[in-house]
Structure formats: C-alpha cells, structure tokens
Design a protein around this motif. Sequence first.
Motif, PDB file in Angstrom:
ATOM      1  N   GLN A  11       3.963 -12.377  -4.480  1.00 50.76           N
ATOM      2  CA  GLN A  11       2.700 -12.611  -3.699  1.00 50.76           C
ATOM      3  C   GLN A  11       2.935 -12.211  -2.127  1.00 50.76           C
ATOM      4  O   GLN A  11       1.837 -11.843  -1.564  1.00 50.76           O
TER       5      GLN A  11
ATOM      6  N   SER B 112      -0.922 -10.501  -2.564  1.00 51.86           N
ATOM      7  CA  SER B 112      -1.864 -10.836  -3.662  1.00 51.86           C
ATOM      8  C   SER B 112      -2.207  -9.523  -4.609  1.00 51.86           C
ATOM      9  O   SER B 112      -3.182  -9.773  -5.197  1.00 51.86           O
ATOM     10  N   GLN B 113      -1.522  -8.337  -4.285  1.00 50.26           N
ATOM     11  CA  GLN B 113      -2.041  -7.369  -5.095  1.00 50.26           C
ATOM     12  C   GLN B 113      -1.615  -7.581  -6.679  1.00 50.26           C
ATOM     13  O   GLN B 113      -0.199  -8.062  -6.901  1.00 50.26           O
ATOM     14  N   ALA B 114      -2.331  -7.388  -7.831  1.00 50.30           N
ATOM     15  CA  ALA B 114      -1.782  -7.456  -8.956  1.00 50.30           C
ATOM     16  C   ALA B 114      -0.727  -6.484  -9.359  1.00 50.30           C
ATOM     17  O   ALA B 114      -0.661  -5.301  -9.059  1.00 50.30           O
TER      18      ALA B 114
ATOM     19  N   ALA C 299      -3.811 -13.982 -11.564  1.00 48.36           N
ATOM     20  CA  ALA C 299      -4.058 -12.790 -10.509  1.00 48.36           C
ATOM     21  C   ALA C 299      -2.848 -11.737 -10.504  1.00 48.36           C
ATOM     22  O   ALA C 299      -3.299 -10.558  -9.989  1.00 48.36           O
ATOM     23  N   VAL C 300      -1.854 -12.103 -10.768  1.00 48.53           N
ATOM     24  CA  VAL C 300      -0.574 -11.021 -10.740  1.00 48.53           C
ATOM     25  C   VAL C 300      -0.166 -10.535 -12.014  1.00 48.53           C
ATOM     26  O   VAL C 300       0.731  -9.789 -11.994  1.00 48.53           O
TER      27      VAL C 300
ATOM     28  N   GLY D 278      -3.536  -9.139 -14.744  1.00 43.84           N
ATOM     29  CA  GLY D 278      -4.078  -9.255 -13.424  1.00 43.84           C
ATOM     30  C   GLY D 278      -4.880  -7.877 -13.040  1.00 43.84           C
ATOM     31  O   GLY D 278      -5.815  -7.986 -12.195  1.00 43.84           O
ATOM     32  N   ASN D 279      -4.460  -6.741 -13.368  1.00 46.99           N
ATOM     33  CA  ASN D 279      -4.908  -5.574 -12.943  1.00 46.99           C
ATOM     34  C   ASN D 279      -5.043  -4.583 -14.049  1.00 46.99           C
ATOM     35  O   ASN D 279      -4.426  -4.406 -14.913  1.00 46.99           O
TER      36      ASN D 279
END
Length: 642
Positions: free
Chosen positions: A542, A547-549, A576-577, A638-639
Amino acid sequence: MHCTLPTTRLPFITLPSRLPLYRSTHRLPLPGPPPTPAAPPSMSRTPSKRTAAELVATSRHNAVDEATDQSTLAQPLERLPKRGATVDVQVSSLAYGTGLGVARLPSSAGESLVLFVRRAIPGERVRVRVVSRRRNFAEAVVVERLEPSSPFAVAPRCRHFLEGCGGCTFQNLLYAKQLEEKESQVRAIYQGLFQRLSAGDARAATAAALEQVRFEPIVGATELSEVYGYRNKMEFTFGPRRWIPANTVREESPSDHGDHQPEAPAPTDFALGLHAPRRYDKVLAIEDCALQGDVANEILRFVERRCRQRVACLPPYDNAAHTGFLRNLVIRSAVNAAGERELMVNVVTSPPDGPHEDEALRQLADEVWEAFAESGRGLVCVLQNITTTKSGVAVGEREVRLKGSRSALEQALRPLRWVAPAYLRNMPPERLQQHTVLYRISANSFFQPNPVQSEKLLARILEATGLLETASSNRQTFVVDLFCGTGSISLCVAAFAARVLGLELSESAVADARANAERNRIVNAEFAVANLDHETLWKAVQTASISQAVDVLVVDPPRAGMNPRQVRAIVEAPAAVRPRRIVYVSCNPATQVRDLEMMLAGDSPYRLRSVAPVDQFPHTPHMEAVAMLEIRDDKGAGNASA
Ligand SMILES: C[S@@+](CC[C@H](N)C(=O)[O-])C[C@H]1O[C@@H](n2cnc3c(N)ncnc32)[C@H](O)[C@@H]1O
C-alpha cells in the motif's frame, strides 16, 4: 616468486554426442502391459484435460508397482530387514526431494514397508544392504544390480557420475522417465491436497471447484542440448586432496555404513572438481561436467592443468586446516541479445599470503584470457573474488577484475516463444517478436541456472497471470511480485501490465532488479526492499502503490515456503487491495501445497484453477510448479479491471 609452467597435455575423455532421450534400452518382463515412457513434451502444449477430481480418483499403482509384488520377497514381512541385512528388491519409483529409489515390500500387517535405495532407478532389480532402519522405512545401498536391467536404464553421459560425483542424481535414467516420475510426484502431492480439501462436510463447493482445476503436463527439456550442458553456472572446488573412489564404476561396498565412503589410499596434493555426495571435505576431480557447455569444460581443464602445475604458488584451500589460497573456480555463461555466447571465469580465493600468489594468479588470468578471449571463444572477464570466511560459499567480499572491460554477462530471455499459442491469440505480432528481456549477471548475483527452462517457467507464469489473453486491453493492470529477487518475473510481465511492483528482502537483489529495469528501458516496474512478514506485507504494497488495488499477485518464496502468518496475510488482504489472481511459483511443491491448503481451506475467497509443473534441472530431483488461484465470483477483488 615466479612459477614456470611445463606444457604437457593431459588426456581427457571424449563423450558420445547423441544419447537416447526417450528410448528405452531393455524391456523387463513385467506382468501386464509394460509402462509407457512419457511422450516427449512438445513446445506448443495443449492444456491437459485432467482435472483435480480425476487426480483424486487416480491411483498411483502402475505396472512397475505391480512388478514390486513379484520381488524375491514372496512372503510378506512383519518388519523391515535389519541394518546390515541383504535383500533383493525391485525399485518402483523415485522418492520426492531426494531422488532415492523406492522399493515397497509386502507387509503382513498391511502397512507399506518402504526401502529407499541410493542410486537405484525405477524398474531395476537390485540386491541391497540395509544401512539404516526406522519403523516403516529403511535406507539401503546397492550391492549388486540384477538382470534384466531396468527398461528405463540409459548409459550415463559422464564417467564422473559412475565415480560417485554429487552433481547429478540419476543420469542413468531415461529422461522421459525422469519427467514422468517428477510429474507423478507433483500429482501425488496435489492429490493429497485435493483429498484433504474435499473431505468432510460443507466441502461440496470445494469438491465442485476442484473439478475446474487444470493439471498441466510437466514441461521438460525438449532437445538433447537442453538435457545436458544446460547449466549456466558451475562452482568447482579446489582442494589439497583428491578423492579417489575405490571403483571406477562404483557400487557401495559391504563396509559402507551411512555416509562413510571407502576410498583408495592414493591422494594427490591437488584437486579441482565437485564434492562427493554429502562430503564437503572430499573433492572428486572433474575433467568434464556433462551439465555445463563444451567451452566451459575446456576452461575447467585448462585452469586445472595450470593450477596443478603451479601448486607451490597457488596452493589450494584446505577447508579443515583453513590454509591455502585457491577456493573455487566459478564458470558462468550466458547468451546475449545478439545470440552470442559470453563467459565469465571467477576465481574465489582467500586473501593472498604474499605478492607471489597475486602474481601467479595474474599470470593464470593472462593465460586463460589468451586462450578463451583473444581466440574468440567468448570469454568476457576473469575475476577474482576474495573471501575471509571459513564457509564454503563461493562468494567474495571484494572483487578484482583481472581481465576484461566489464565484470558482468548479458543474458537475453524470450519466454513468449514457449507460451502455448492459445494464449497469444490477441497478441499483436510485433509484440511477440519484440518481447526480449535482458539480464545483467555479475559474479555474485543470482540468476536461474538453466536459461532455456527458465524461459519455459516464465512462460507458464505469464500464462497463469492472465495478462497475455487481454494484452491489448489490460493496460490498467497492477501486478505485485512478492519475494521478487533480482526481478526476473517482474521484468518479464512488465510489458503486459500497467504497473509492476517487486518487493524483496535483499538490498543487492533489489539493486540488480532496478539496474535490469533501466537496462531494458522498463519504466513501469518499481522495486523496493521489504521484509515481507505478516504485518508489513500489505503495508509495503500500500505504501508503494498509494493504495492502488492489486490485480495479480505473484509469490515466489524460498524453498521453505511461507510462514502461516504470511499466508494468512495474503488470503486476508484488505478488501481495497485484494488481488483477483494469485500466481504461486515454487521450487518445492511440498511446501507450496502446505501453503495452498491454508489459502484454500474453509471459506477461502480463492479457488485453485491450474497447476503447471516445470523441470528446470534434468538428472536431479528438483522441480518447480506454478499454481494459479482466482478470486471466487462472490468474494470480489479490490479491482475488477483484470
Ligand atoms: C525463490 S527466490 C525468488 C527469486 C525471484 N523470483 C527471481 O526470479 O529472482 C526467493 C526470494 O525471497 C527472498 N526472501 C526471503 N525471505 C524474505 C522476506 N522475509 N521478505 C522478502 N523477501 C524475502 C529471498 O531473498 C529470495 O530472493
């Protein structure tokens, strides 16, 4: 002090250039159909139809196992024969991890009694002597090989194997059978995992998920040139005593207990070679190692001859007395972007006792240079690495470049050439051609020892990431490579992702990874030093990723695998990740499966999708496996961009 050199030539052995890869020499009269050697693996593979559920149902019992029951032990045994007892057995398979032959003896109690036999191969009938015994297994040495010989026996390529060299474990076993054994070992390990996961209630969903797991055929060497001469680095040891095995074609003698190796009382005062198996005080002189290339072998013989003749000025290191100067000869090779061979000679020494040792070493370097660089044989540098440690590790604290204008080699890898065509359907042709990664290899940096099989391993990893299928549309993907070492995986996947972050404990490995990224003009791969324990793992991601997934998480831990807290941290990633895919690369499928069991147990957000074993080291028991896990549809990643 100067040393003058006589110019006598030493004889060396010539080896046959072509040996059978996939041909068996003899047939054993086995009950039922003879075992079929595995088909040679093809370069373009079609994924295996075998699912994990089928693996659970498949028994490992095969024709060679059946032959075990026909062994001379007609009567079931109550217990294993005692230490020192002699018995005739049939070897049915190879043990995972050690490569010892496995003979299963019939037992009156119904449990399996297993004899592990050193240097024995499947299909072989051997008279053995037990050297150690536990409750339900024992270890034995071969006293005599019985007729008929194994259908999988082939002539070993090098005579040092027959002398007891510790470099190879089963050079006398047909390569196709080596692959078959390794594949069935990985399969058996995964079978255990699938059985454990599908046992009990509330596991119906898991059992259904296992139906979806694709178990790929093992990827092995495809050419004879890849089965031998594949190593790009060999470390030879100098020693003041030459280990001379009692017999040239040696079987263990009746007095051989445990690790004791009998030897003829004719030591000379100089040896350059490899250690005898499990004996770091004994050096077997090697003239020709079948695992390295021809020019590297010429260098080995050249250096051996010149050093032996100057033994007074260049005394070999005695690792018992800790005296002497010459410790190791490390020969590295690479193939650069232009397809040219590059070679490095690195002599590891103790600090010199006086100027005469340095002078003699410089003289040696001049001669090696003249013979292998000036004559266009590809030598790039001659280095000296000086170490003050007492350990046998061939790494120096200080490096001196004795010859050459650079201290590192360049290796080019093109993994896409080994990717199955199905994965490349959407890949623009120009990207296919262009995808080459260059690696700088210095004397003390780690690089995979088998470049061709490394390309194949990287190809399996690329396939598992899922990045290739959507190559033109996935430029938003973020890949995290944990335990990234010198970045070989990160640099390889960078062309197919938006961003790659490699995390690694070793500062020097991270420095190499950064240098390699620069060299390849890769701007979307970053590397950071991080001690990946359970608390720091996602913090490190992170912090670096703002904090990009994470779309794809690659993990390639050391042989021992991860600790339970690291595993839990990965599975319990903050929402989130949370990665959509996990690609777990391992050189030890046993610890890989242990970790996967934790990752997949209970209400895991992940399910296992594929397993791909790769043989990087022919003639040794080692293998790699790439496992791919995907997030379950209901668990969300997360993404969702991958
Ligand atoms: C199998 S190697 C990975 C090789 C790498 N993928 C490559 O191709 O160069 C395992 C790596 O894990 C690193 N490592 C071991 N423990 C670690 C830890 N606690 N945190 C971060 N890296 C660690 C080692 O330094 C080593 O480089």
